[in-house]
Motif scaffolding. Structure first.
Motif, PDB file in Angstrom:
ATOM      1  N   THR A 125       0.823  -1.216   0.000  1.00 35.32           N
ATOM      2  CA  THR A 125       0.000   0.000   0.000  1.00 35.32           C
ATOM      3  C   THR A 125       0.852   1.259   0.000  1.00 35.32           C
ATOM      4  N   GLN A 126       1.922   1.251   0.799  1.00 35.77           N
ATOM      5  CA  GLN A 126       2.785   2.429   0.892  1.00 35.77           C
ATOM      6  C   GLN A 126       3.414   2.789  -0.445  1.00 35.77           C
ATOM      7  N   GLN A 127       3.652   1.783  -1.279  1.00 35.82           N
ATOM      8  CA  GLN A 127       4.270   2.029  -2.578  1.00 35.82           C
ATOM      9  C   GLN A 127       3.246   2.167  -3.702  1.00 35.82           C
ATOM     10  N   PHE A 128       2.133   1.446  -3.576  1.00 40.58           N
ATOM     11  CA  PHE A 128       1.148   1.374  -4.658  1.00 40.58           C
ATOM     12  C   PHE A 128       0.236   2.599  -4.712  1.00 40.58           C
ATOM     13  N   ILE A 129      -0.354   2.947  -3.582  1.00 37.09           N
ATOM     14  CA  ILE A 129      -1.368   4.002  -3.570  1.00 37.09           C
ATOM     15  C   ILE A 129      -0.824   5.349  -4.064  1.00 37.09           C
ATOM     16  N   PRO A 130       0.344   5.826  -3.592  1.00 38.10           N
ATOM     17  CA  PRO A 130       0.828   7.119  -4.098  1.00 38.10           C
ATOM     18  C   PRO A 130       1.055   7.121  -5.604  1.00 38.10           C
ATOM     19  N   ARG A 131       1.401   5.969  -6.169  1.00 34.60           N
ATOM     20  CA  ARG A 131       1.700   5.918  -7.597  1.00 34.60           C
ATOM     21  C   ARG A 131       0.450   5.910  -8.473  1.00 34.60           C
ATOM     22  N   ILE A 132      -0.689   5.504  -7.929  1.00 32.54           N
ATOM     23  CA  ILE A 132      -1.891   5.493  -8.754  1.00 32.54           C
ATOM     24  C   ILE A 132      -2.713   6.773  -8.614  1.00 32.54           C
ATOM     25  N   MET A 133      -2.399   7.584  -7.620  1.00 34.22           N
ATOM     26  CA  MET A 133      -3.109   8.849  -7.474  1.00 34.22           C
ATOM     27  C   MET A 133      -2.719   9.781  -8.626  1.00 34.22           C
ATOM     28  N   GLY A 134      -3.678  10.423  -9.188  1.00 36.65           N
ATOM     29  CA  GLY A 134      -3.390  11.337 -10.280  1.00 36.65           C
ATOM     30  C   GLY A 134      -3.152  10.666 -11.619  1.00 36.65           C
ATOM     31  N   MET A 135      -3.561   9.370 -11.764  1.00 38.56           N
ATOM     32  CA  MET A 135      -3.318   8.660 -13.019  1.00 38.56           C
ATOM     33  C   MET A 135      -4.467   8.782 -14.017  1.00 38.56           C
TER      34      MET A 135
ATOM     35  N   LEU B  44       3.427   0.526 -13.994  1.00 33.67           N
ATOM     36  CA  LEU B  44       3.629   0.743 -12.561  1.00 33.67           C
ATOM     37  C   LEU B  44       4.762  -0.115 -12.017  1.00 33.67           C
ATOM     38  N   LEU B  45       4.866  -1.346 -12.520  1.00 34.12           N
ATOM     39  CA  LEU B  45       5.852  -2.279 -11.980  1.00 34.12           C
ATOM     40  C   LEU B  45       7.181  -2.253 -12.716  1.00 34.12           C
ATOM     41  N   GLY B  46       7.272  -1.465 -13.769  1.00 31.03           N
ATOM     42  CA  GLY B  46       8.536  -1.407 -14.498  1.00 31.03           C
ATOM     43  C   GLY B  46       8.759  -2.561 -15.440  1.00 31.03           C
ATOM     44  N   VAL B  47       7.679  -3.182 -15.916  1.00 31.84           N
ATOM     45  CA  VAL B  47       7.780  -4.254 -16.907  1.00 31.84           C
ATOM     46  C   VAL B  47       7.940  -3.624 -18.285  1.00 31.84           C
TER      47      VAL B  47
ATOM     48  N   GLY C 249      18.392  -0.334 -11.201  1.00 26.20           N
ATOM     49  CA  GLY C 249      17.634   0.586 -10.367  1.00 26.20           C
ATOM     50  C   GLY C 249      16.382   1.064 -11.071  1.00 26.20           C
ATOM     51  N   GLY C 250      15.757   2.104 -10.536  1.00 25.32           N
ATOM     52  CA  GLY C 250      14.542   2.638 -11.136  1.00 25.32           C
ATOM     53  C   GLY C 250      13.714   3.378 -10.110  1.00 25.32           C
ATOM     54  N   SER C 251      12.577   3.924 -10.564  1.00 24.90           N
ATOM     55  CA  SER C 251      11.691   4.665  -9.675  1.00 24.90           C
ATOM     56  C   SER C 251      10.280   4.100  -9.678  1.00 24.90           C
ATOM     57  N   ASP C 252      10.096   2.909 -10.215  1.00 21.69           N
ATOM     58  CA  ASP C 252       8.776   2.306 -10.322  1.00 21.69           C
ATOM     59  C   ASP C 252       8.400   1.593  -9.031  1.00 21.69           C
TER      60      ASP C 252
ATOM     61  N   ASP D  18       9.250 -13.126  -1.046  1.00 18.32           N
ATOM     62  CA  ASP D  18       8.050 -12.303  -0.871  1.00 18.32           C
ATOM     63  C   ASP D  18       7.889 -11.320  -2.013  1.00 18.32           C
ATOM     64  N   LEU D  19       8.993 -10.771  -2.481  1.00 13.19           N
ATOM     65  CA  LEU D  19       8.939  -9.812  -3.571  1.00 13.19           C
ATOM     66  C   LEU D  19       8.409 -10.483  -4.837  1.00 13.19           C
ATOM     67  N   ARG D  20       8.915 -11.659  -5.123  1.00 10.97           N
ATOM     68  CA  ARG D  20       8.478 -12.374  -6.331  1.00 10.97           C
ATOM     69  C   ARG D  20       6.995 -12.746  -6.242  1.00 10.97           C
ATOM     70  N   VAL D  21       6.574 -13.253  -5.088  1.00 13.31           N
ATOM     71  CA  VAL D  21       5.169 -13.643  -4.915  1.00 13.31           C
ATOM     72  C   VAL D  21       4.249 -12.431  -5.022  1.00 13.31           C
ATOM     73  N   THR D  22       4.652 -11.311  -4.433  1.00 13.13           N
ATOM     74  CA  THR D  22       3.842 -10.098  -4.475  1.00 13.13           C
ATOM     75  C   THR D  22       3.754  -9.547  -5.888  1.00 13.13           C
ATOM     76  N   LEU D  23       4.861  -9.557  -6.608  1.00 11.72           N
ATOM     77  CA  LEU D  23       4.847  -9.100  -7.998  1.00 11.72           C
ATOM     78  C   LEU D  23       3.912  -9.948  -8.839  1.00 11.72           C
ATOM     79  N   GLY D  24       3.962 -11.254  -8.636  1.00 10.28           N
ATOM     80  CA  GLY D  24       3.080 -12.143  -9.389  1.00 10.28           C
ATOM     81  C   GLY D  24       1.620 -11.826  -9.137  1.00 10.28           C
ATOM     82  N   LEU D  25       1.283 -11.575  -7.876  1.00  7.48           N
ATOM     83  CA  LEU D  25      -0.095 -11.228  -7.542  1.00  7.48           C
ATOM     84  C   LEU D  25      -0.510  -9.930  -8.223  1.00  7.48           C
ATOM     85  N   LEU D  26       0.323  -8.897  -8.155  1.00  6.34           N
ATOM     86  CA  LEU D  26      -0.030  -7.603  -8.730  1.00  6.34           C
ATOM     87  C   LEU D  26      -0.153  -7.666 -10.252  1.00  6.34           C
ATOM     88  N   LEU D  27       0.743  -8.415 -10.882  1.00 10.62           N
ATOM     89  CA  LEU D  27       0.715  -8.496 -12.337  1.00 10.62           C
ATOM     90  C   LEU D  27      -0.510  -9.237 -12.854  1.00 10.62           C
ATOM     91  N   ILE D  28      -0.851 -10.341 -12.207  1.00 10.47           N
ATOM     92  CA  ILE D  28      -1.967 -11.154 -12.696  1.00 10.47           C
ATOM     93  C   ILE D  28      -3.305 -10.597 -12.201  1.00 10.47           C
TER      94      ILE D  28
END
Length: 394
Positions: free
Chosen positions: A83-93, A134-137, A192-195, A214-224
């Motif tokens: 949430t800390q990373q996701f919500i600020p990035r979707i505001m204003g989209m 959002l995820l830098g894919v 590196g990156g800012s995504d 955890d990072l890999r599992v979380t990315l998989g959830l967000l992508l799918i």
């Protein structure tokens, strides 16, 4: 009756079967699991701390799971980090989403009569582009997720509805996704990156950044999950509009209708039909007792049509008051991407209403996907006289 509702021949309209299931809001099924269909009962269970999100074997599996299947406190830690990373990035989209929708529709610019497959041409590419950005894919990798998502989400359905080939494809898709995500993480480590992915990797919160698993599992959830549900939301919303031409005409001139309209789509024809849980203790509900250890299916789409909660539940009424639907679940596992999905659907449906001149369904009902849980059209061909210019000049 539940098995009957899941049959593919009922995919275009499972709601008559759900109506019959609503006669018993909580009932034990032949396999020993429990089915909740009532709106009140589902709402209570979604918020009951005696319910585990792990629908198979709560608190006993050594494998890492996504936050969707975790219970507190681990669920809370993972969700907070995302949430800390996701919500600020979707505001204003919204402006960017609007631009993407315009580009996708402009690909069909013609003065002649045309046809648009709303699924392939809009409902799929829009959310997959957004979540990949959002995820830098890399843009060139976006098409990879069509096949992966199809195979992985089919695995959410009951095993007895899947063929051996589909189960094999599911296992293969999991391997392919793990390999891709490991490569994506490695590239981010090097470049590196800012995504969003970079933000998760460099999280400075008290719990620290996620480890590699955890990072890999979380990315998989967000992508799918980050695009599959929105595909169905946009497609189901298009179906509802074209079946109710008066509402289509209203939306064409009243963009404010988009907000309650999308909420009614989430109630009337939700992209996620059901969810699973397990009981951590005996639970007394609806005059019966769900025993500790029992598996529970929450038929969200049936609860959304519960006449004890909604007047005229089988009518599509965007103006209905107090639309407390279950389209995004509820409780601590309420959909983390709800705000983004709403924005994508509101903008896409408004654009379709404004820009397609005299649209009609080429087939009604359209062909549906095999998936029973993430239910939506396989294709949604719409014919129209011409694509009108963007009224805002974008």
């Amino acid at each position: 009756m539940f098995a009957h509702a899941l049959r593919h021949e009922n995919r275009a309209n499972p709601y008559p079967a759900y109506e019959r299931l609503l006669q018993q809001p909580v009932v034990q099924m032949a396999d020993g699991s429990w089915l909740a269909t009532g709106h009140r009962e589902i709402s209570l269970l979604l918020r009951d701390p005696r319910i585990s999100a792990d629908r198979l074997n709560p608190q006993q599996q050594p494998i890492r799971k996504s936050l969707l299947l975790e219970d507190p406190p681990r669920h809370d830690q993972l969700r907070h980090a995302v949430t800390q990373q996701f919500i600020p990035r979707i505001m204003g989209m919204r402006d960017h989403i609007d631009t993407l929708v315009t580009e996708l529709l402009d690909a069909h610019t013609s003065e002649q009569p045309g046809e648009l497959d709303v699924v392939a041409d809009l409902a799929y590419p829009l959310p997959v582009t957004v979540i990949c950005e959002l995820l830098g894919v890399p843009r060139e990798d976006e098409r990879l997720f069509g096949s992966l998502a199809r195979r992985l989400t089919r695995g959410l359905d009951p095993v007895d509805t899947q063929t051996e080939e589909e189960i094999h494809q599911l296992q293969q898709a999991r391997t392919e996704l793990v390999e891709y995500l490991e490569g994506l993480i490695a590239r981010h480590n090097a470049e590196g990156g800012s995504d969003l992915l970079a933000g998760l990797m460099n999280d400075q919160s008290p719990d620290g950044p996620m480890d590699a698993i955890d990072l890999r599992v979380t990315l998989g959830l967000l992508l799918i999950a980050g695009h599959e549900t929105t595909v169905n939301l946009i497609a189901n919303g298009t179906l509802a509009l074209l079946r109710h031409p008066g509402l289509l005409a209203r939306l064409r001139t009243d963009p404010d209708l988009a907000t309650p309209l999308v909420e009614e789509v989430l109630r009337y024809d939700p992209p996620v039909q059901m969810s699973g849980r397990s009981a951590l203790a005996d639970i007394d509900i609806a005059g019966t007792t769900i025993p500790k250890g029992a598996r529970i299916r929450l038929l969200l789409a049936a609860g959304n049509r519960d006449p004890r909660r909604f007047a005229d539940p089988d009518q599509f009424l965007p103006d209905r008051a107090d639309n407390a639907h279950l389209g995004f679940g509820g409780g601590i596992h309420y959909c983390i991407g709800a705000t983004l999905a709403r924005a994508e659907a509101q903008i896409a449906l408004t654009a379709l209403a404004r820009r397609l001149d005299s649209p009609h369904l080429a087939a009604d009902p359209p062909p549906y996907r095999e998936n029973a849980i993430l239910r939506g059209p396989e294709r949604l061909p719409v014919t129209f006289e011409r694509l009108l210019p963007d009224p805002l000049g974008k």
